[in-house]
Structure formats: C-alpha cells, structure tokens
Design an enzyme around this catalytic site. Structure first.
Site, PDB file in Angstrom:
ATOM      1  N   LYS A 110       4.436  36.446 -24.603  1.00 54.03           N
ATOM      2  CA  LYS A 110       4.665  37.598 -23.728  1.00 54.03           C
ATOM      3  C   LYS A 110       3.626  38.691 -23.979  1.00 54.03           C
ATOM      4  CE  LYS A 110       9.583  36.864 -22.946  1.00 54.03           C
ATOM      5  NZ  LYS A 110      10.930  37.199 -23.385  1.00 54.03           N
ATOM      6  N   LYS A 189       3.641  24.836 -12.860  1.00 52.63           N
ATOM      7  CA  LYS A 189       5.079  25.017 -13.071  1.00 52.63           C
ATOM      8  C   LYS A 189       5.573  26.209 -12.245  1.00 52.63           C
ATOM      9  CE  LYS A 189       8.468  26.227 -16.492  1.00 52.63           C
ATOM     10  NZ  LYS A 189       8.889  27.303 -17.261  1.00 52.63           N
ATOM     11  N   LYS A 192       8.300  32.802 -11.825  1.00 48.92           N
ATOM     12  CA  LYS A 192       8.084  34.082 -11.133  1.00 48.92           C
ATOM     13  C   LYS A 192       6.820  34.759 -11.636  1.00 48.92           C
ATOM     14  CE  LYS A 192      12.362  35.591 -13.050  1.00 48.92           C
ATOM     15  NZ  LYS A 192      12.282  34.813 -14.256  1.00 48.92           N
TER      16      LYS A 192
END
Ligand code: ADP
Ligand code: TRP
Length: 327
Positions: A110, A189, A192
């Site tokens: 992240k 893949k 969002k």
C-alpha cells in the site's frame, strides 16, 4: 463452526469481489454460524471523505442483501457498532512486537502504491486481529492477499494467551477463497485500484457498455479463435453454466464469430445474474430504514458476543477487578 469475514467499504463492489469472495460468503450462511461485517474503521485508513465513507458503508450492506445474504441466517453488521474492537486493538498492540507488523506485505504494497503511511495503516493488522479474535472465530474466509493478516491474528492471540497464562483466545484458521482470479476489462486482475472493474450495480446499459469494451486481440471474424486466451471467455466461464461454456468454446474454435458476438453472450449471462439482484437492490434503496434496522439489530447481537469476551480479556490482564493471580 463460527465463520467471520470483513469487507472494506472503500469503493463500489465489482464482479471480481462477487466471484472471488461474496458468492462464497453467501454460500456459507447455510452451513455455519456466520458473522460478516463492513470494515468501515479499516476503510478510514484510505477514505477521508465522510459522505463517501457513509455511502460506501451503506452500499456494501445493500449489495450483500441484494445478492442473497439472509440477515436472519448470517449476522451482517457494521464494524463501528462494536467499538470494543478498538479497545482490543490497543490491548493486542501492547503484547505484539513491532517487528511482526514491519513484516506485513500488504502494508508495504500500500505504501509503495502511494497511500499515506499513517499509524492506522501500519496497525491495520492489529485491528483485523481484534476483529477476528473478539468473536472467537474458527474460520476466516479471505483472499490470498489477506492470509498473512490471519496468520498475524493467530500470532497475536497466542502472544496474549502466553503473556497472561490463560487461553482466552481461540486460534482462527484462514479459509482461502476459491483461487480464481477474475480478469478486468484490460485483462489484468480486476481491481478498483486498476480502474478495470465491471461494477455489480451499474445500470444494465452501462454494464453492457463496459462488457463491449473488454480488450481482445485483433484476430479477424472469420478466423478460428482460442477461447482460453480471451478475457471475454475467461469471464464467461466464471458466469455461465457448463453447457453454455462448451457451446461458446465451439463457436470460438470454429471461426466465423467475432469477439463482439462473444461479448453479447457474456452481457446476457451477466445480466441474468445481476438483473434480479439489481431489482432487489433498488427495492432496498427505497427502504433504507430496513437496511439500517438490519445493521443495528445485527450489530447489537455481535456486540453482545464481543462484550462477553472483552470482560474476560480485561479481567485477565488486570484492567478491571478480578481474582488475584499471585504470579
Ligand atoms: P480490490 O482489489 O478491488 O481493492 P479488495 O482487495 O477490496 O478488491 O477485494 C476484497 C476481496 O475480493 C479480496 O480479498 C478477494 O477475495 C476478492 N477479489 C477482489 N478482486 C478479485 C479478483 N479480480 N479475482 C478474484 N477475487 C477478487
Ligand atoms: N482486510 C480485509 C480486506 O481488505 C478486510 C477485513 C477487515 C477482514 N477485518 C477483517 C477480513 C477480519 C477478514 C477478517 O479484504
């Protein structure tokens, strides 16, 4: 067997979520005692727009209900309706080494993607461990990206039990969702974060348009085609029944069918699955007090379980009056 899973409310749910997680959650409601919660505390690590967070949270509830979650069978609730998880997060933080969290790959991913590395993002796995341990969950259905977090929950439960010499927490096990990767409209893949999703609850028209835009190669209409190398077919295979899949595969191999026709077939099966759910969702949107009622009633139920466990936790670590341990 108690099953628990959390779903972040950080965007519109898509076909990848549906095929990779939601269908499995919903199927489990018939076999196990299920707790599914909307992880809105977790979503606060990335969403800082209050209206959006509120909307996404309600959306996840409506999506699950429209897709077949039965609130009489499975306990669907909001994470924030059980604030005790935040207290347990602190307690677990006090028995967990920083090194464990520094090894979290999801945190590193992240941060690499540019998400601000707040304390919340760093201790995300501790809150997730609290979610899991506070309900004494046996099974935690998750995607592959979350298995490390479940292992960390096992570790943290173990640290607590060991530190205080009492088996307060049960060891949870991860149950890997079926390992199919749903491709997005660009073949990567579906996610969002890649902007390549087919949303579950767009209008029928927009959904079809999205499907017609799926990336394919430039094999001419007349030429035979390999179904296994095609994104459209990959999605069709996940949605249609086996006879339909075989029939479309034959048409690919025979030649004479353009990708546009395959996309139309896909749009039809997608609509067959999502159309009725869209209608149920529209009805829920017209009855928001029902949705709120489901969440609060189930939240109260979940909170009772959590409060029982927390009373034991507080006594065990000496935060409230209890028997002397004479250690
Ligand atoms: P996103 O990648 O869109 O942010 P999440 O990570 O929030 O999705 O996904 C929640 C769960 O949905 C995942 O743990 C995984 O089980 C499932 N999931 C998401 N995308 C896919 C996909 N493309 N294929 C299969 N499962 C998926
Ligand atoms: N971190 C999970 C995800 O992003 C969501 C989640 C939060 C969760 N708490 C949980 C999943 C507890 C399982 C159990 O998908």
């Amino acid at each position: 067997m108690r099953v628990l899973s959390g779903i972040q409310s950080n965007g519109k749910l898509h076909l990848g979520n549906y095929l990779g997680a939601i269908t499995q959650h919903i199927a489990m409601q018939h076999e196990h005692e299920c707790f599914f919660f909307i992880a809105n505390y977790h979503s606060l690590t990335t969403i800082h727009d209050p209206d959006l967070l509120r909307a996404y949270t309600r959306d996840v509830a409506m999506d699950y209900l429209a897709l077949g979650l039965d609130p009489e069978k499975a306990c669907l609730f909001r994470q924030t309706d059980v604030p005790e998880v935040c207290e347990l997060t602190w307690i677990l933080s006090c028995v967990t080494g920083k090194g464990l969290l520094e090894r979290a790959t999801s945190y590193k991913d992240k941060v690499a993607k540019g998400i601000a590395s707040s304390m919340g993002l760093f201790s995300y796995p501790v809150l997730m461990a609290a979610d899991i341990l506070i309900y004494r969950s046996d099974l935690v259905p998750v995607g592959k990206d979350q298995t490390q977090h479940v292992e960390m929950a096992q570790d943290m439960g173990g640290y607590f039990n060991q530190t205080f010499g009492k088996e307060v927490f049960k060891r949870p096990e991860a149950k890997l969702n079926e390992s199919r990767v749903v491709p997005g409209v660009d073949g990567q893949k579906m996610s969002k974060s890649y902007g390549n999703t087919i949303e579950l609850f767009d209008t029928a028209k927009k959904t079809k348009k999205r499907i017609m835009g799926i990336k394919t190669d430039s094999t001419p209409v007349e030429a035979p085609k390999d179904p296994d190398g095609c994104n459209v077919f990959a999605l069709y295979k996940l949605m249609a029944n086996p006879d339909e899949v075989n029939a479309l595969a034959d048409r690919y191999r025979a030649g004479g069918m353009g990708y546009g026709d395959a996309k139309k077939e896909l749009a039809e099966v997608v609509e067959r699955v999502l159309g009725p759910a869209r209608e149920r969702r529209a009805a829920l949107e017209g009855d928001l007090s029902f949705v709120e009622d489901v969440l609060t009633t189930n939240g109260t139920k979940a909170r009772k379980v959590a409060q029982g466990v927390m009373a034991e936790v507080r006594e065990t670590c000496g935060l409230i009056a209890g028997k002397e341990t004479h250690r």
